[in-house]
Design an enzyme around this catalytic site. Structure first.
Site, PDB file in Angstrom:
ATOM      1  N   LEU A 295       0.832  -1.202   0.000  1.00  0.00           N
ATOM      2  CA  LEU A 295       0.000   0.000   0.000  1.00  0.00           C
ATOM      3  C   LEU A 295       0.871   1.258   0.000  1.00  0.00           C
ATOM      4  CD1 LEU A 295      -2.407  -1.515   2.639  1.00  0.00           C
ATOM      5  CD2 LEU A 295      -3.020  -0.967   0.267  1.00  0.00           C
TER       6      LEU A 295
ATOM      7  N   LYS B 256      14.988   0.690   4.757  1.00  0.00           N
ATOM      8  CA  LYS B 256      14.393   1.239   3.530  1.00  0.00           C
ATOM      9  C   LYS B 256      14.488   2.765   3.491  1.00  0.00           C
ATOM     10  CE  LYS B 256      11.857   1.591  -0.136  1.00  0.00           C
ATOM     11  NZ  LYS B 256      12.419   1.302  -1.452  1.00  0.00           N
TER      12      LYS B 256
HETATM   13  P1  NAD Z   1       0.722   2.507  -6.305  1.00  0.00           P
HETATM   14  O1  NAD Z   1       0.088   3.781  -5.946  1.00  0.00           O
HETATM   15  O2  NAD Z   1       1.004   2.161  -7.725  1.00  0.00           O
HETATM   16  O3  NAD Z   1      -0.117   1.274  -5.688  1.00  0.00           O
HETATM   17  C1  NAD Z   1      -0.778   1.323  -4.464  1.00  0.00           C
HETATM   18  C2  NAD Z   1      -2.056   0.532  -4.633  1.00  0.00           C
HETATM   19  O4  NAD Z   1      -2.714   0.476  -3.365  1.00  0.00           O
HETATM   20  C3  NAD Z   1      -3.034   1.184  -5.617  1.00  0.00           C
HETATM   21  O5  NAD Z   1      -3.407   0.236  -6.611  1.00  0.00           O
HETATM   22  C4  NAD Z   1      -4.202   1.592  -4.738  1.00  0.00           C
HETATM   23  O6  NAD Z   1      -5.453   1.515  -5.401  1.00  0.00           O
HETATM   24  C5  NAD Z   1      -4.097   0.594  -3.621  1.00  0.00           C
HETATM   25  N1  NAD Z   1      -4.754   1.013  -2.382  1.00  0.00           N
HETATM   26  C6  NAD Z   1      -4.656   2.185  -1.726  1.00  0.00           C
HETATM   27  N2  NAD Z   1      -5.417   2.183  -0.617  1.00  0.00           N
HETATM   28  C7  NAD Z   1      -6.016   0.968  -0.583  1.00  0.00           C
HETATM   29  C8  NAD Z   1      -6.931   0.363   0.292  1.00  0.00           C
HETATM   30  N3  NAD Z   1      -7.401   0.993   1.376  1.00  0.00           N
HETATM   31  N4  NAD Z   1      -7.344  -0.900   0.013  1.00  0.00           N
HETATM   32  C9  NAD Z   1      -6.898  -1.550  -1.084  1.00  0.00           C
HETATM   33  N5  NAD Z   1      -6.041  -1.019  -1.967  1.00  0.00           N
HETATM   34  C10 NAD Z   1      -5.605   0.223  -1.718  1.00  0.00           C
HETATM   35  O7  NAD Z   1       2.082   2.438  -5.446  1.00  0.00           O
HETATM   36  P2  NAD Z   1       3.362   1.509  -5.699  1.00  0.00           P
HETATM   37  O8  NAD Z   1       4.312   2.231  -6.571  1.00  0.00           O
HETATM   38  O9  NAD Z   1       2.914   0.130  -6.037  1.00  0.00           O
HETATM   39  O10 NAD Z   1       4.001   1.540  -4.229  1.00  0.00           O
HETATM   40  C11 NAD Z   1       3.474   0.773  -3.157  1.00  0.00           C
HETATM   41  C12 NAD Z   1       4.458   0.867  -2.010  1.00  0.00           C
HETATM   42  O11 NAD Z   1       5.722   0.354  -2.436  1.00  0.00           O
HETATM   43  C13 NAD Z   1       4.710   2.297  -1.516  1.00  0.00           C
HETATM   44  O12 NAD Z   1       4.820   2.300  -0.130  1.00  0.00           O
HETATM   45  C14 NAD Z   1       6.018   2.666  -2.196  1.00  0.00           C
HETATM   46  O13 NAD Z   1       6.739   3.643  -1.454  1.00  0.00           O
HETATM   47  C15 NAD Z   1       6.730   1.327  -2.210  1.00  0.00           C
HETATM   48  N6  NAD Z   1       7.731   1.159  -3.258  1.00  0.00           N
HETATM   49  C16 NAD Z   1       7.487   1.533  -4.550  1.00  0.00           C
HETATM   50  C17 NAD Z   1       8.463   1.348  -5.519  1.00  0.00           C
HETATM   51  C18 NAD Z   1       8.238   1.742  -6.958  1.00  0.00           C
HETATM   52  O14 NAD Z   1       9.225   1.743  -7.731  1.00  0.00           O
HETATM   53  N7  NAD Z   1       7.014   2.055  -7.373  1.00  0.00           N
HETATM   54  C19 NAD Z   1       9.704   0.779  -5.181  1.00  0.00           C
HETATM   55  C20 NAD Z   1       9.909   0.368  -3.869  1.00  0.00           C
HETATM   56  C21 NAD Z   1       8.917   0.561  -2.907  1.00  0.00           C
END
Ligand code: NAD
Length: 296
Positions: free
Chosen positions: A65, A171
Site C-alpha cells: 500500500l 528502507k
Molecule cells: P501505487 O500507488 O502504484 O499502488 C498502491 C495501490 O494500493 C493502488 O493500486 C491503490 O489503489 C491501492 N490502495 C490504496 N489504498 C487501498 C486500500 N485501502 N485498500 C486496497 N487497496 C488500496 O504504489 P506503488 O508504486 O505500487 O508503491 C506501493 C508501495 O511500495 C509504496 O509504499 C512505495 O513507497 C513502495 N515502493 C514503490 C516502488 C516503486 O518503484 N514504485 C519501489 C519500492 C517501494
C-alpha cells in the site's frame, strides 16, 4: 501451494502478486482499483469484495500500500485484516511506511495471535516484474523464516534486518540515499550538457569511474543510455516523485526523532517538495531533472 491474500495491486503489488500466481499459489486479491484486480483475475487470482475478505481463510497475507495511514486503515478496525483473518495467519507488509506505524501494527498483530513482518522492497517496477526485488525484513526470526519462501519468489535478495520496524529503517535510509543520488546524477548530466559533453559519453565514462551509482547505471535520468529507464518514456512511473517525497519526509521525521544530521536528505526533500508544488509529482522521481532544467 499456499492460500495467500494480496492487497494493493499497484505499480509494485500487481507484478509481485502475479509472480506468486505464476509460482502456483492460490491468490485472493483486493484493490480499490477494479482495473488492477481484473488484471490479476485474468491471470488466475480470485477477487475479494473487501480487504478483510481477502484475508479470510488465507495462510499468508501480503500488503503493498502507499503509506502508513493506508496500512493502519487496512489492518485495524473491525473490518480490518487483523479482525478478519484466522489466528496464526502470517502478515507481510511490503509497503514503505514510517517506523512507528510499522512497529504499532506488528505489535497489535502479535497481540491478536498472528505473526507479522515489515518487508519493504527495493528494485523498482522492473525488479517487481522480474522477481528480483531486495526485501529488507523486520520482525521475529520465526516470522522471517516463515515469510522467506514467499519473499524468495518475489525477490532475489532477502535480508533479515532485525526486530520489527527495522526493515523500514533500512528502507528509509536506502531511499534517502537514492533521492540524493538521483539529484546528483541529474545535476551531473545537466552540467555536462551545458559544457558540451553528450549524455552517452558521460555515461560511458562515469558508469565505469568513481561517480558510478544505481541512479546512473540502472535508472539514468536522461533518455538514451539506459533504454528501460523512465526518461525514455516521458518520465512515466516507475516510482513517482510523490512517493520519493513521502520517503524523504519519512527519513526527515526519523532523523529528527533520532537527532541525526541529514542536511543533504533535507535538501532532497525540499527539491521534491518543489516538484509537488508544481503539480507534476505523478511523474517518475527521475523527472527531478525537469525541475533542475526549469521545465516544471
Ligand atoms: P501505487 O500507488 O502504484 O499502488 C498502491 C495501490 O494500493 C493502488 O493500486 C491503490 O489503489 C491501492 N490502495 C490504496 N489504498 C487501498 C486500500 N485501502 N485498500 C486496497 N487497496 C488500496 O504504489 P506503488 O508504486 O505500487 O508503491 C506501493 C508501495 O511500495 C509504496 O509504499 C512505495 O513507497 C513502495 N515502493 C514503490 C516502488 C516503486 O518503484 N514504485 C519501489 C519500492 C517501494
Amino acid at each position: 501451494m499456499t492460500a495467500i491474500g494480496f492487497i494493493g495491486l499497484g505499480n509494485m503489488g500487481g507484478p509481485m502478486a502475479l509472480n506468486l500466481v505464476k509460482a502456483g499459489h492460490e491468490l485472493t486479491v483486493f484493490d480499490l482499483s477494479k482495473e488492477a484486480v481484473d488484471t490479476l483475475v485474468a491471470a488466475g487470482a480470485k477477487a475479494a469484495a473487501t480487504a478483510g475478505d481477502a484475508a479470510k481463510g488465507a495462510e499468508a497475507v501480503v500488503t503493498m500500500l502507499p503509506a502508513g495511514p493506508h496500512v493502519e486503515s487496512v489492518y485495524l478496525g473491525k473490518d480490518g485484516l487483523l479482525a478478519q483473518a484466522g489466528k496464526g495467519t502470517l502478515f507481510i507488509d511490503s509497503s514503505t511506511i514510517d517506523v512507528p506505524t510499522a512497529r504499532k501494527v506488528i505489535g497489535l498483530a502479535r497481540e491478536a495471535g498472528m505473526e507479522m513482518v515489515d518487508a519493504p522492497v527495493s528494485g523498482g517496477v522492473g525488479g517487481a516484474q522480474a522477481g528480483t526485488l531486495t526485501f529488507m525484513v523486520g520482525g521475529e526470526k520465526a516470522a522471517f523464516d516463515q515469510a522467506k519462501p514467499l519473499l524468495d519468489i518475489m525477490g532475489k535478495n532477502v535480508f533479515h534486518a532485525g526486530a520489527a520496524g527495522n526493515g523500514q529503517v533500512a528502507k528509509v535510509c536506502n531511499n534517502m540515499l537514492l533521492g540524493i543520488s538521483m539529484i546528483g546524477t541529474s545535476e551531473a548530466f545537466l552540467l555536462a550538457e551545458k559544457l558540451g559533453l553528450d549524455a552517452q559519453t558521460l555515461f560511458d565514462i562515469s558508469s565505469t569511474a568513481s561517480g558510478q551509482c544505481w541512479s546512473m547505471t540502472s535508472y539514468c535520468p536522461v533518455p538514451g543510455p539506459v533504454p528501460a529507464s523512465p526518461a525514455n518514456n516521458d518520465y512515466k512511473p516507475g516510482f513517482t516523485a510523490a512517493m520519493m517525497l513521502k520517503d524523504l519526509r519519512l527519513a526527515q521525521e526519523a532523523a529528527q526523532s533520532a537527532h541525526a544530521a541529514t542536511p543533504l536528505g533535507a535538501m532532497a526533500a525540499s527539491l521534491y517538495a518543489m516538484v509537488e508544488a508544481s503539480g507534476q509529482d505523478s511523474i517518475d522521481f527521475s523527472g527531478i531533472i525537469k525541475l533542475l532544467r526549469g521545465e516544471l
